[in-house]
Each structure stands twice: as C-alpha cells, then as structure tokens.
Design an enzyme around this catalytic site. Structure first.
Site: not given
Ligand SMILES: *Cc1c(COP(=O)(O)O)cnc(C)c1O
Length: 267
Positions: A41, A134, A165
C-alpha cells in the site's frame, strides 16, 4: 538512532509543500502484522502522489525487520511508520528524488475503557483528497475537529450523503444483519478493513462494499471503525445521531475477537 536525533532538511517538499506518504504498521511484540500488505500500500500511495519510490521500497523490508529487533526499539507492541517524503525536486508533479525515514515507537493502544465506552465521530461534509493515498496531510481531518466535543474521536467524511471513512480509520455500519463499508476508490485501502472483510465473509457475515448513507444512521444497530493500531473501535454517536442504543454492541465485540484470534495468519 534515538528519535530526538533524527533530522530532515528544511528544504524537503514534505515540509515546504506537504508532499509525503507514509504507512502505519503494528507489531505484536517483535511480530510484525501484515508487513507485505502495508508495504504494497505504501508503494501505491507513493505512486498516486508522483513520488518515485522504487529504490526506497527495495530497502524498507530489511530496515523494518532490523529496526524491530534493534536494542533501542521498545520492548512492547510497536507502531512502525515508514515515511517517504517528496525530497527536494518537484518536476511537474513528479518527485524523482524522495527521501525516507522509519519511526519505531511504542504503540499507543486503546484502553479497555475506551473500547468499552466506544467513541463519537464528528461529521465533516467533504471528500478526503486523493483517497487512495495515505498522505501525511491530515488537515481535512484535523481542522473540523476545532471545537469538537471531548469524546469526538475523529472526523467522519460524508460526501453527498455517502459516508466514506474517518480521519485515520475505515468505517463500518451494521444494519439488518449486514455489515456495510465504503468501496476502495472512495476510501483508502485500509489493511485492517481488508482483513476484516475476509474474516467476516469466511464466517458467513454478509458484507456490502458500498458507502453507508447518512440517512441510514438512524436505523443502524451498530457502527465501528478500524485501523492497524486501534484495531476495532465501537462508534456510539455520529454528530447528534445516536447509533443503536448508544452503547457498544455485540457485533463490534465479536468482530474484534475474530480479528484477534486470527492475528497469526498475518504475522
Ligand atoms: C490509516 C488510515 C486508515 C486505516 O488503515 P489501516 O491500514 O487499517 O491502518 C483508514 N483511512 C485513512 C484515511 C487512514 O489514514
């Protein structure tokens, strides 16, 4: 080296323009959870942002494995955060000379009290930009928290009535025996989200990958959010809307147990 001694040039575009991506990986003791999934990712995040990170990506697995076993690493559950910054060159939206660092620190896991009480979320009516990356830029999640109530844990993004989210977590709504969560593309590909969907389907839950609607909140039985460090956290209120009976419910608890009992599969 100790975190206090780490330095980055002030001319890095991460500082000057907010260009940077990262990932957040949990360890249970010295066991790293879903490392390959997170690194994959991180690579996608960099690509989405024009950061040319191929050579950095080759170095990261060895650095992370060495880091968790280093004498300076905390002897606790850790959060491992690789960051890839824009570096100093901006070539029309391409960042050909990125820099990177990895932070190893104790994971601040949720207290049993936080898990038992659940949290509230604060609705924010906008889209997180570039949802598949991210990014290090969390302004859209933080600015709406100015004036938030003490138990409002994160902002919850809602776009045209569709819930996507929250600030740093994936969101799930439980309604009429189904579990509903937004599709990738509209949200970050949460690693915990992906693992939960797999575990839920293996256990004969019905999972719908579509955005839960704001108008469905009043009929919801439960809601929860997920993330690598927080795992699964019940949501009991969104803005002024109470979820279910206003207390964490059995589904979130069951999902959390399911997650914990399957951890080893991703170590
Ligand atoms: C980090 C994050 C998540 C959660 O991702 P994981 O891989 O499960 O830790 C979800 N949404 C956003 C915007 C994030 O920054």
């Amino acid at each position: 080296m100790p975190l206090e001694e780490c330095r980055i040039p002030v001319t890095d575009l991460a500082i000057l323009r907010g260009i940077g991506v990262f990932d957040s990986i949990r360890s249970y003791g010295k066991n790293i959870f879903a490392l390959n999934e997170h690194l994959e990712r991180l690579k996608e995040s960099a690509k989405k942002c024009g950061i040319e990170a191929d050579s950095i990506m080759k170095e990261l697995p060895a650095i992370i494995k060495k880091g968790v076993n280093h004498e300076l690493a905390p002897n606790k559950d850790m959060v491992i955060k690789p960051y890839i910054t824009g570096g100093e060159i901006n070539d029309h939206g391409h960042f050909p000379k990125p820099d990177f660092f990895v932070i190893f620190e104790e994971a601040h896991v949720l207290s049993p009290e936080e898990l038992n009480n659940g949290v509230a979320l604060r609705p924010v009516y906008m889209q997180r930009p570039f949802p598949e990356a991210k990014s290090t830029n969390y302004l859209t999640g933080y600015v709406p928290m100015i004036g938030a109530k003490p138990n409002e844990f994160e902002a919850l993004y809602i776009v045209n009535g569709e819930i996507t989210e929250s600030t740093a977590s994936s969101f799930f709504l439980c309604k009429e025996g189904r579990i509903i969560t937004a599709p990738v593309g509209k949200v970050l590909r949460g690693i915990t989200r992906e693992i939960l969907i797999q575990l839920l389907r293996e256990n004969n839950f019905t999972v719908e990958e579509r955005c839960p609607l704001e108008s469905e909140l009043s009929q919801a039985d439960e809601a929860f959010i997920s993330g690598s460090v927080k795992e699964i956290l019940p949501v009991i209120r969104i803005g002024d809307q109470t979820i279910g009976n206003g207390h964490p419910g059995p589904v979130a608890k069951h999902v959390h147990k399911l997650f914990l009992s399957n951890l080893k599969r991703w170590m």
